[in-house]
Design a protein around this motif. Structure first.
Motif, PDB file in Angstrom:
ATOM      1  N   LEU B   4      34.878  54.833  43.022  1.00  0.00           N
ATOM      2  CA  LEU B   4      34.547  53.767  42.076  1.00  0.00           C
ATOM      3  C   LEU B   4      35.762  52.893  41.788  1.00  0.00           C
ATOM      4  O   LEU B   4      35.684  51.658  41.763  1.00  0.00           O
ATOM      5  N   THR B   5      36.931  53.554  41.567  1.00  0.00           N
ATOM      6  CA  THR B   5      38.135  52.757  41.307  1.00  0.00           C
ATOM      7  C   THR B   5      38.506  51.947  42.551  1.00  0.00           C
ATOM      8  O   THR B   5      39.009  50.827  42.439  1.00  0.00           O
ATOM      9  N   THR B   6      38.259  52.522  43.721  1.00  0.00           N
ATOM     10  CA  THR B   6      38.525  51.763  44.950  1.00  0.00           C
ATOM     11  C   THR B   6      37.704  50.491  44.987  1.00  0.00           C
ATOM     12  O   THR B   6      38.202  49.409  45.302  1.00  0.00           O
ATOM     13  N   ILE B   7      36.428  50.640  44.618  1.00  0.00           N
ATOM     14  CA  ILE B   7      35.551  49.452  44.624  1.00  0.00           C
ATOM     15  C   ILE B   7      36.048  48.440  43.602  1.00  0.00           C
ATOM     16  O   ILE B   7      36.102  47.235  43.866  1.00  0.00           O
ATOM     17  N   GLN B   8      36.487  48.929  42.436  1.00  0.00           N
ATOM     18  CA  GLN B   8      37.033  48.018  41.423  1.00  0.00           C
ATOM     19  C   GLN B   8      38.275  47.297  41.943  1.00  0.00           C
ATOM     20  O   GLN B   8      38.470  46.111  41.709  1.00  0.00           O
ATOM     21  N   ASP B   9      39.102  48.052  42.676  1.00  0.00           N
ATOM     22  CA  ASP B   9      40.351  47.466  43.159  1.00  0.00           C
ATOM     23  C   ASP B   9      40.130  46.466  44.282  1.00  0.00           C
ATOM     24  O   ASP B   9      40.799  45.443  44.357  1.00  0.00           O
ATOM     25  N   TYR B  10      39.220  46.791  45.199  1.00  0.00           N
ATOM     26  CA  TYR B  10      39.195  46.051  46.457  1.00  0.00           C
ATOM     27  C   TYR B  10      37.927  45.260  46.737  1.00  0.00           C
ATOM     28  O   TYR B  10      37.860  44.552  47.730  1.00  0.00           O
ATOM     29  N   ALA B  11      36.892  45.382  45.876  1.00  0.00           N
ATOM     30  CA  ALA B  11      35.619  44.740  46.223  1.00  0.00           C
ATOM     31  C   ALA B  11      35.755  43.230  46.365  1.00  0.00           C
ATOM     32  O   ALA B  11      35.070  42.609  47.167  1.00  0.00           O
ATOM     33  N   LEU B  12      36.670  42.632  45.585  1.00  0.00           N
ATOM     34  CA  LEU B  12      36.853  41.184  45.674  1.00  0.00           C
ATOM     35  C   LEU B  12      38.236  40.841  46.201  1.00  0.00           C
ATOM     36  O   LEU B  12      38.743  39.741  45.981  1.00  0.00           O
ATOM     37  N   GLY B  16      41.117  37.349  46.555  1.00  0.00           N
ATOM     38  CA  GLY B  16      42.332  37.388  45.769  1.00  0.00           C
ATOM     39  C   GLY B  16      42.195  38.028  44.399  1.00  0.00           C
ATOM     40  O   GLY B  16      43.098  37.923  43.587  1.00  0.00           O
ATOM     41  N   ILE B  17      41.056  38.683  44.123  1.00  0.00           N
ATOM     42  CA  ILE B  17      40.905  39.367  42.840  1.00  0.00           C
ATOM     43  C   ILE B  17      41.070  40.861  43.081  1.00  0.00           C
ATOM     44  O   ILE B  17      40.473  41.407  44.014  1.00  0.00           O
ATOM     45  N   GLY B  18      41.867  41.513  42.244  1.00  0.00           N
ATOM     46  CA  GLY B  18      42.043  42.954  42.381  1.00  0.00           C
ATOM     47  C   GLY B  18      43.436  43.302  42.830  1.00  0.00           C
ATOM     48  O   GLY B  18      44.370  42.506  42.682  1.00  0.00           O
ATOM     49  N   LYS B  19      43.583  44.484  43.384  1.00  0.00           N
ATOM     50  CA  LYS B  19      44.885  44.995  43.767  1.00  0.00           C
ATOM     51  C   LYS B  19      45.474  44.158  44.901  1.00  0.00           C
ATOM     52  O   LYS B  19      44.772  43.752  45.812  1.00  0.00           O
ATOM     53  N   ARG B  20      46.788  43.916  44.821  1.00  0.00           N
ATOM     54  CA  ARG B  20      47.399  43.074  45.852  1.00  0.00           C
ATOM     55  C   ARG B  20      47.664  43.821  47.143  1.00  0.00           C
ATOM     56  O   ARG B  20      47.461  43.312  48.232  1.00  0.00           O
ATOM     57  N   ILE B  21      48.182  45.053  46.985  1.00  0.00           N
ATOM     58  CA  ILE B  21      48.635  45.791  48.169  1.00  0.00           C
ATOM     59  C   ILE B  21      47.453  46.483  48.834  1.00  0.00           C
ATOM     60  O   ILE B  21      46.672  47.173  48.183  1.00  0.00           O
ATOM     61  N   LEU B  22      47.340  46.274  50.147  1.00  0.00           N
ATOM     62  CA  LEU B  22      46.273  46.945  50.884  1.00  0.00           C
ATOM     63  C   LEU B  22      46.658  48.401  51.088  1.00  0.00           C
ATOM     64  O   LEU B  22      47.839  48.743  51.104  1.00  0.00           O
ATOM     65  N   GLU B  31      37.616  53.238  51.206  1.00  0.00           N
ATOM     66  CA  GLU B  31      38.451  52.040  51.204  1.00  0.00           C
ATOM     67  C   GLU B  31      38.067  51.106  52.343  1.00  0.00           C
ATOM     68  O   GLU B  31      38.031  49.876  52.181  1.00  0.00           O
ATOM     69  N   GLN B  32      37.785  51.698  53.505  1.00  0.00           N
ATOM     70  CA  GLN B  32      37.412  50.866  54.647  1.00  0.00           C
ATOM     71  C   GLN B  32      36.093  50.159  54.375  1.00  0.00           C
ATOM     72  O   GLN B  32      35.963  48.955  54.627  1.00  0.00           O
ATOM     73  N   PHE B  33      35.130  50.898  53.832  1.00  0.00           N
ATOM     74  CA  PHE B  33      33.833  50.311  53.503  1.00  0.00           C
ATOM     75  C   PHE B  33      34.001  49.146  52.540  1.00  0.00           C
ATOM     76  O   PHE B  33      33.468  48.055  52.743  1.00  0.00           O
ATOM     77  N   THR B  34      34.779  49.384  51.474  1.00  0.00           N
ATOM     78  CA  THR B  34      34.916  48.374  50.421  1.00  0.00           C
ATOM     79  C   THR B  34      35.600  47.124  50.941  1.00  0.00           C
ATOM     80  O   THR B  34      35.116  46.003  50.733  1.00  0.00           O
ATOM     81  N   LEU B  35      36.726  47.303  51.648  1.00  0.00           N
ATOM     82  CA  LEU B  35      37.496  46.137  52.064  1.00  0.00           C
ATOM     83  C   LEU B  35      36.773  45.335  53.143  1.00  0.00           C
ATOM     84  O   LEU B  35      36.773  44.100  53.110  1.00  0.00           O
ATOM     85  N   ILE B  36      36.150  46.039  54.082  1.00  0.00           N
ATOM     86  CA  ILE B  36      35.432  45.308  55.135  1.00  0.00           C
ATOM     87  C   ILE B  36      34.260  44.552  54.503  1.00  0.00           C
ATOM     88  O   ILE B  36      33.985  43.398  54.839  1.00  0.00           O
ATOM     89  N   GLY B  37      33.605  45.202  53.532  1.00  0.00           N
ATOM     90  CA  GLY B  37      32.521  44.523  52.834  1.00  0.00           C
ATOM     91  C   GLY B  37      33.026  43.333  52.054  1.00  0.00           C
ATOM     92  O   GLY B  37      32.388  42.277  52.001  1.00  0.00           O
TER      93      GLY B  37
END
Lengths: 288, 267
Positions: B4-12, B16-22, B31-37
């Motif tokens: 859930l926190t991963t989705i919060q960090d990386y969904a957008l 440019g919204i969310g965590k900067r560092i990949l 993480e792969q699912f969220t970022l690719i999505g």
């Protein structure tokens, strides 16, 4: 290359351009056009073979084979082809190394995937770290060829499957009535007739294949896109005898024209072949 | 770290919204699912906007190519030939360096960004391909329909709007659906062709190849990408199917055009 090129600084106009366009690096660019052409010439028949196998498999009466064929035919519709290119290059490389690893180092105890690493024993590396540079380049090119063949094989399988379905069913039934068995019907009646129906699709595919060749760049092959970027970039007088600004736009304009001419000629030739082959056939596009 | 926190960090992350560092080490499937999505946002952005703008340009180009006036026909023919005859990949490269040169000259500096520049190329590209489809449909409109329109006193804009245009769309919709699907696929080329992904804000394929590079394992990110794109393809087919139903509403059910998925238009 020419004798008057000995002192580039003193040259001007056309002679400067002539010398500039014949430097060693530009020769690499011209050679890479041959790379593209050889890719086309190797890939086209291989992809056709893959496609034929795929289409035949999709028509098989044996269910698992049919499924493999149908999945192979269908998968390219839903997924971008570039994703396939990027995927197969790594996947094939790792697959080969894995197989060699199993053969050459059977008593290797550690797992092959360790976290973010893919580790095989030294003897299984492809190409071997001791082999010369050209082996590396040829191996990379070979991987690219196989990747292209797999992806375009799926496209070709699509076209051939449609063509096989387009052959009038009465023809096949007649052959069966004459006592031919399935294999004979396939090879003697279906295959010879399907090419006419497949030709428009296959010509289309050839043009698409030409237009896909710049993707070689993504597969790590030093192709024309690579050299156009390399040669077009700003060159300072300190490093070269032919300094110039950012000329990449002109190099890519050249590539654009190259591809336009190439596809245009191909289309005209294929249209002629198509007209010639459909002469006397009972199709709409046929000439009497 | 939970999913859930991963989705919060990386969904957008891709906008440019969310965590900067990949993520760099211990990359999880989540993480792969969220970022690719998240990257898929850009594919949809390029695809939808290029389709919308390209549609109108394509209608104009198709009419131009069908025109009897050489001054209208020639430019349309050339435009279509230019964009259909060359690889999209090279078009992207050429356009990018052309925009760079323009920027240096102090003109339209914003075109060097992928969001504007690549979109422009995609609009022109899809317009050329669609125009060829529409042109084919224009030639295939039954003569009787147009003659009947003439007999009823339709002319000019009204005839086009009420008779020619709907028929053209109806006849070409199947092929146009394919074009839309392949345009969606073509959007994955953007970040591999010179256009920079600022601060690693890329599309789905950009992140997929990022993960493949980092984990050296192509067997996870690419199938995820494939799943997303198959889903996207299904959505496109569904939406275009709705339009197709509307276009064919007036016809008896045995005369309706069905959407046939064909592989005749990739770049």
């Amino acid at each position: 290359m020419f004798e008057f090129c000995a002192d580039p600084a003193s040259l001007e106009g056309a002679s400067w351009l002539a010398c500039y366009l014949t430097t060693g690096k530009h020769m690499n660019l011209y050679w890479s056009i041959l790379t593209v052409l050889s890719l086309l010439l190797i890939t086209a028949p291989t992809a056709l073979l893959f496609g034929f196998a795929g289409a035949s498999a999709a028509r098989s009466t044996f269910m698992p084979v049919r499924w493999v064929g149908q999945v192979y035919v269908a998968i390219v519709r839903g997924v971008p082809d570039i994703a396939f290119f990027l995927f197969f290059v790594i996947a094939l490389d790792q697959g080969f190394e894995y197989l060699r690893h199993q053969v050459f180092c059977p008593d290797w105890a550690e797992p092959i995937r360790q976290g973010n690493d893919f580790i095989v024993c030294k003897a299984a590396k492809l190409p071997l770290s001791t082999s010369p540079q050209w082996v590396h380049e040829v191996y990379g090119f070979m991987l690219a060829v196989i990747t292209f063949a797999i992806v375009f094989g799926a496209f070709a399988a699509n076209v051939l499957l449609g063509a096989m379905r387009a052959v009038p069913h009465a023809q096949l039934e007649t052959a069966e009535a004459y006592g031919m068995h399935r294999r004979q019907v396939f090879w003697r009646i279906l295959v010879p007739q399907m090419w006419l129906y497949a030709l428009p699709g296959l010509s289309n595919l050839w043009v698409i294949l030409i237009k896909a060749t710049p993707l070689l760049f993504l597969l790590g092959v030093e192709d024309i896109v690579y050299w156009a970027r390399e040669l077009g970039g700003t060159k300072h007088a300190r490093y070269t005898d032919y300094p110039h600004g950012d000329w990449r736009i002109w190099y890519f304009l050249g590539l654009l024209v190259f591809y336009l001419v190439f596809t245009h000629i191909s289309e005209r030739v294929l249209a002629k072949v198509n007209r010639r082959l459909s002469r006397g056939q009972a199709t709409v596009g046929a000439t009497p | 770290m939970s999913c859930l926190t991963t989705i919060q960090d990386y969904a957008l992350r891709s906008i440019g919204i969310g965590k900067r560092i990949l993520p760099t080490t211990d990359i999880s499937v989540c993480e792969q699912f969220t970022l690719i999505g998240s990257g898929l946002i850009w594919n949809v952005y390029f695809g939808v906007l290029a389709l919308l703008a390209g549609f109108f340009l394509a209608c104009i180009l198709a009419l131009g190519k069908n025109s009897n006036t050489a001054a209208l026909r020639r430019p349309s023919e050339w435009f279509i030939f230019l964009f259909r005859g060359s690889p999209l990949f090279i078009q992207f490269f050429f356009a990018y360096f052309a925009f760079l040169a323009l920027k240096k000259a102090g003109l339209v500096p914003w075109l060097t960004s992928a969001q504007a520049g690549a979109l422009l190329v995609l609009v022109f590209n899809t317009a050329a391909y669609s125009a060829e489809i529409f042109y084919g449909a224009l030639r295939a409109i039954p003569k009787g329909d147009v003659e009947a329109a003439d007999a009823y006193g339709f002319s000019g804009w009204k005839k086009f709007r009420r008779i020619v245009w709907p028929s053209m769309l109806r006849l070409s919709w199947s092929a146009y659906t394919n074009e839309a699907i392949f345009l969606m696929h073509a959007t994955t080329l953007v970040f591999f062709s010179g256009f920079p992904a600022w601060q690693q804000k890329g599309d789905a394929l950009y992140y997929a190849s990022y993960f493949a590079d980092k984990t050296f394992n192509p067997f996870v990110p690419y199938p995820i990408l494939a799943a997303y794109f198959i889903l996207l393809t299904l959505v496109v087919i569904g939406l275009f199917g709705l339009v197709n139903r509307r276009l064919n509403k007036h016809l008896p059910s045995n005369q309706r055009q069905k959407i046939k998925l064909k592989l005749n238009l990739i770049r």
